[in-house]
Design a protein around this motif. Structure first.
Motif, PDB file in Angstrom:
ATOM      1  N   SER A  52      61.651 -49.380 -37.282  1.00 28.82           N
ATOM      2  CA  SER A  52      61.523 -48.182 -36.449  1.00 28.82           C
ATOM      3  C   SER A  52      61.591 -46.963 -37.341  1.00 28.82           C
ATOM      4  CB  SER A  52      62.662 -48.094 -35.439  1.00 28.82           C
ATOM      5  OG  SER A  52      62.694 -49.202 -34.609  1.00 28.82           O
ATOM      6  N   LEU A  53      60.809 -45.976 -36.992  1.00 27.02           N
ATOM      7  CA  LEU A  53      60.827 -44.704 -37.702  1.00 27.02           C
ATOM      8  C   LEU A  53      60.761 -43.607 -36.648  1.00 27.02           C
ATOM      9  CD1 LEU A  53      60.722 -43.370 -40.523  1.00 27.02           C
ATOM     10  CD2 LEU A  53      58.243 -43.394 -40.318  1.00 27.02           C
ATOM     11  N   ALA A  54      61.768 -42.755 -36.618  1.00 26.74           N
ATOM     12  CA  ALA A  54      61.820 -41.725 -35.583  1.00 26.74           C
ATOM     13  C   ALA A  54      62.364 -40.429 -36.151  1.00 26.74           C
ATOM     14  CB  ALA A  54      62.705 -42.190 -34.426  1.00 26.74           C
ATOM     15  N   GLY A  55      61.920 -39.338 -35.558  1.00 25.42           N
ATOM     16  CA  GLY A  55      62.406 -38.019 -35.945  1.00 25.42           C
ATOM     17  C   GLY A  55      61.262 -37.027 -35.995  1.00 25.42           C
ATOM     18  N   PRO A  56      61.599 -35.760 -36.134  1.00 26.46           N
ATOM     19  CA  PRO A  56      60.572 -34.715 -36.082  1.00 26.46           C
ATOM     20  C   PRO A  56      59.546 -34.784 -37.210  1.00 26.46           C
ATOM     21  CG  PRO A  56      62.738 -33.777 -36.588  1.00 26.46           C
ATOM     22  CD  PRO A  56      62.944 -35.218 -36.267  1.00 26.46           C
ATOM     23  N   ARG A  57      59.853 -35.468 -38.309  1.00 25.05           N
ATOM     24  CA  ARG A  57      58.906 -35.562 -39.427  1.00 25.05           C
ATOM     25  C   ARG A  57      58.357 -36.980 -39.604  1.00 25.05           C
ATOM     26  NH1 ARG A  57      59.093 -31.053 -42.878  1.00 25.05           N
ATOM     27  NH2 ARG A  57      56.995 -31.760 -43.310  1.00 25.05           N
ATOM     28  N   ALA A  58      58.600 -37.855 -38.629  1.00 22.79           N
ATOM     29  CA  ALA A  58      58.141 -39.246 -38.736  1.00 22.79           C
ATOM     30  C   ALA A  58      56.624 -39.322 -38.911  1.00 22.79           C
ATOM     31  CB  ALA A  58      58.584 -40.049 -37.521  1.00 22.79           C
ATOM     32  N   ALA A  59      55.881 -38.560 -38.132  1.00 26.68           N
ATOM     33  CA  ALA A  59      54.414 -38.585 -38.246  1.00 26.68           C
ATOM     34  C   ALA A  59      53.965 -38.052 -39.605  1.00 26.68           C
ATOM     35  CB  ALA A  59      53.777 -37.784 -37.116  1.00 26.68           C
ATOM     36  N   ASP A  60      54.666 -37.046 -40.126  1.00 26.68           N
ATOM     37  CA  ASP A  60      54.323 -36.513 -41.452  1.00 26.68           C
ATOM     38  C   ASP A  60      54.513 -37.576 -42.525  1.00 26.68           C
ATOM     39  OD1 ASP A  60      53.810 -34.012 -40.317  1.00 26.68           O
ATOM     40  OD2 ASP A  60      55.859 -33.315 -40.670  1.00 26.68           O
ATOM     41  N   LEU A  61      55.605 -38.311 -42.425  1.00 24.82           N
ATOM     42  CA  LEU A  61      55.862 -39.380 -43.383  1.00 24.82           C
ATOM     43  C   LEU A  61      54.791 -40.454 -43.290  1.00 24.82           C
ATOM     44  CD1 LEU A  61      57.557 -40.989 -45.419  1.00 24.82           C
ATOM     45  CD2 LEU A  61      58.917 -41.795 -43.497  1.00 24.82           C
ATOM     46  N   LEU A  62      54.466 -40.884 -42.079  1.00 23.11           N
ATOM     47  CA  LEU A  62      53.448 -41.929 -41.914  1.00 23.11           C
ATOM     48  C   LEU A  62      52.076 -41.466 -42.392  1.00 23.11           C
ATOM     49  CD1 LEU A  62      54.519 -43.413 -38.481  1.00 23.11           C
ATOM     50  CD2 LEU A  62      54.728 -44.479 -40.739  1.00 23.11           C
ATOM     51  N   ALA A  63      51.786 -40.185 -42.215  1.00 22.41           N
ATOM     52  CA  ALA A  63      50.490 -39.659 -42.643  1.00 22.41           C
ATOM     53  C   ALA A  63      50.300 -39.782 -44.157  1.00 22.41           C
ATOM     54  CB  ALA A  63      50.344 -38.207 -42.210  1.00 22.41           C
ATOM     55  N   LYS A  64      51.389 -39.896 -44.893  1.00 21.80           N
ATOM     56  CA  LYS A  64      51.288 -40.064 -46.347  1.00 21.80           C
ATOM     57  C   LYS A  64      50.740 -41.436 -46.728  1.00 21.80           C
ATOM     58  CE  LYS A  64      55.035 -37.186 -48.073  1.00 21.80           C
ATOM     59  NZ  LYS A  64      56.237 -37.283 -48.929  1.00 21.80           N
ATOM     60  N   GLY A  65      50.862 -42.427 -45.829  1.00 18.73           N
ATOM     61  CA  GLY A  65      50.492 -43.780 -46.204  1.00 18.73           C
ATOM     62  C   GLY A  65      49.414 -44.430 -45.380  1.00 18.73           C
ATOM     63  N   THR A  66      49.018 -43.807 -44.279  1.00 15.19           N
ATOM     64  CA  THR A  66      48.010 -44.433 -43.421  1.00 15.19           C
ATOM     65  C   THR A  66      46.922 -43.435 -43.058  1.00 15.19           C
ATOM     66  OG1 THR A  66      47.636 -45.736 -41.433  1.00 15.19           O
ATOM     67  CG2 THR A  66      49.245 -43.966 -41.257  1.00 15.19           C
ATOM     68  N   ALA A  67      45.750 -43.951 -42.772  1.00 17.23           N
ATOM     69  CA  ALA A  67      44.631 -43.096 -42.384  1.00 17.23           C
ATOM     70  C   ALA A  67      44.525 -42.919 -40.872  1.00 17.23           C
ATOM     71  CB  ALA A  67      43.327 -43.685 -42.915  1.00 17.23           C
ATOM     72  N   VAL A  68      45.433 -43.525 -40.106  1.00 13.00           N
ATOM     73  CA  VAL A  68      45.406 -43.389 -38.654  1.00 13.00           C
ATOM     74  C   VAL A  68      45.720 -41.944 -38.289  1.00 13.00           C
ATOM     75  CG1 VAL A  68      46.560 -44.064 -36.503  1.00 13.00           C
ATOM     76  CG2 VAL A  68      46.047 -45.780 -38.229  1.00 13.00           C
ATOM     77  N   ASN A  69      44.904 -41.358 -37.418  1.00 11.40           N
ATOM     78  CA  ASN A  69      45.174 -40.007 -36.927  1.00 11.40           C
ATOM     79  C   ASN A  69      46.260 -40.113 -35.869  1.00 11.40           C
ATOM     80  OD1 ASN A  69      45.230 -37.481 -35.749  1.00 11.40           O
ATOM     81  ND2 ASN A  69      43.007 -37.224 -35.807  1.00 11.40           N
ATOM     82  N   LEU A  70      47.488 -39.863 -36.257  1.00 11.07           N
ATOM     83  CA  LEU A  70      48.630 -40.062 -35.373  1.00 11.07           C
ATOM     84  C   LEU A  70      48.633 -39.101 -34.197  1.00 11.07           C
ATOM     85  CD1 LEU A  70      51.215 -40.696 -38.181  1.00 11.07           C
ATOM     86  CD2 LEU A  70      50.158 -42.388 -36.684  1.00 11.07           C
ATOM     87  N   ALA A  71      47.972 -37.961 -34.328  1.00 12.32           N
ATOM     88  CA  ALA A  71      47.876 -37.015 -33.213  1.00 12.32           C
ATOM     89  C   ALA A  71      47.069 -37.608 -32.063  1.00 12.32           C
ATOM     90  CB  ALA A  71      47.254 -35.705 -33.679  1.00 12.32           C
ATOM     91  N   LEU A  72      46.197 -38.572 -32.367  1.00 11.45           N
ATOM     92  CA  LEU A  72      45.361 -39.199 -31.339  1.00 11.45           C
ATOM     93  C   LEU A  72      45.903 -40.542 -30.870  1.00 11.45           C
ATOM     94  CD1 LEU A  72      41.807 -38.442 -32.790  1.00 11.45           C
ATOM     95  CD2 LEU A  72      43.102 -37.166 -31.055  1.00 11.45           C
ATOM     96  N   LEU A  73      47.044 -40.975 -31.418  1.00  9.79           N
ATOM     97  CA  LEU A  73      47.639 -42.252 -31.028  1.00  9.79           C
ATOM     98  C   LEU A  73      48.630 -41.996 -29.896  1.00  9.79           C
ATOM     99  CD1 LEU A  73      47.728 -45.307 -31.871  1.00  9.79           C
ATOM    100  CD2 LEU A  73      49.763 -44.716 -33.207  1.00  9.79           C
ATOM    101  N   PRO A  74      48.265 -42.347 -28.650  1.00 10.16           N
ATOM    102  CA  PRO A  74      49.158 -42.059 -27.521  1.00 10.16           C
ATOM    103  C   PRO A  74      50.384 -42.970 -27.510  1.00 10.16           C
ATOM    104  CG  PRO A  74      47.212 -43.218 -26.756  1.00 10.16           C
ATOM    105  CD  PRO A  74      47.027 -42.989 -28.229  1.00 10.16           C
ATOM    106  N   GLU A  75      51.411 -42.532 -26.832  1.00 16.89           N
ATOM    107  CA  GLU A  75      52.622 -43.327 -26.687  1.00 16.89           C
ATOM    108  C   GLU A  75      52.266 -44.660 -26.035  1.00 16.89           C
ATOM    109  OE1 GLU A  75      56.959 -42.801 -24.606  1.00 16.89           O
ATOM    110  OE2 GLU A  75      55.925 -41.013 -25.314  1.00 16.89           O
ATOM    111  N   GLY A  76      52.763 -45.748 -26.615  1.00 19.62           N
ATOM    112  CA  GLY A  76      52.480 -47.091 -26.115  1.00 19.62           C
ATOM    113  C   GLY A  76      51.298 -47.753 -26.791  1.00 19.62           C
TER     114      GLY A  76
END
Length: 128
Positions: A52-76
């Motif tokens: 699990s990875l959670a917190g206000p900068r979790a998406a920023d951290l993940l963006a460093k390693g994956t090409a998935v556009n996390l802004a477009l990944l809905p909850e679930g």
């Protein structure tokens, strides 16, 4: 047991493929019986680790390693992707929360990579 909600959410990982995650009370045979006859189940608990990875900068951290556009990944929702060179199933579990499922043999490498990349964000590592 209801699959897809509560303690056993479904993660769509490809056309006609899902992971049932969480803590289930029943056996694999009971789960198979509860699902439509057209479904085949395979227990993956021995071969995968969930982080699990959670917190206000979790998406920023993940963006460093994956090409998935996390802004477009809905909850679930989930995506099969890479984090660096490691194959993962990445799911958004909340507004600022994510779950990463990885093959057991790559779990420590993924953990180390997350810690290294998360230093600038003050990441804390806990075993739950």
């Amino acid at each position: 047991m209801a699959y897809g909600a509560g303690p056993c959410p479904l993660r769509e990982i490809g056309p006609g493929q899902w992971l049932i995650v969480g803590v289930g009370a029943g056996s694999l045979a009971e789960a198979q019986a509860a699902l439509a006859p057209g479904f085949a189940l395979s227990d993956q608990t021995h071969g995968r680790v969930r982080l699990s990875l959670a917190g206000p900068r979790a998406a920023d951290l993940l963006a460093k390693g994956t090409a998935v556009n996390l802004a477009l990944l809905p909850e679930g929702a989930a995506a099969q992707t890479l984090f660096g060179h490691i194959g993962i199933t990445l799911a958004r579990t909340g507004p600022e929360a994510f779950e990463l499922a990885v093959l057991r043999g790559f779990a420590l490498s993924l953990w180390d990579e997350l810690i290294l990349l998360g230093r600038e964000y003050g990441i804390e590592a806990r075993i739950a």
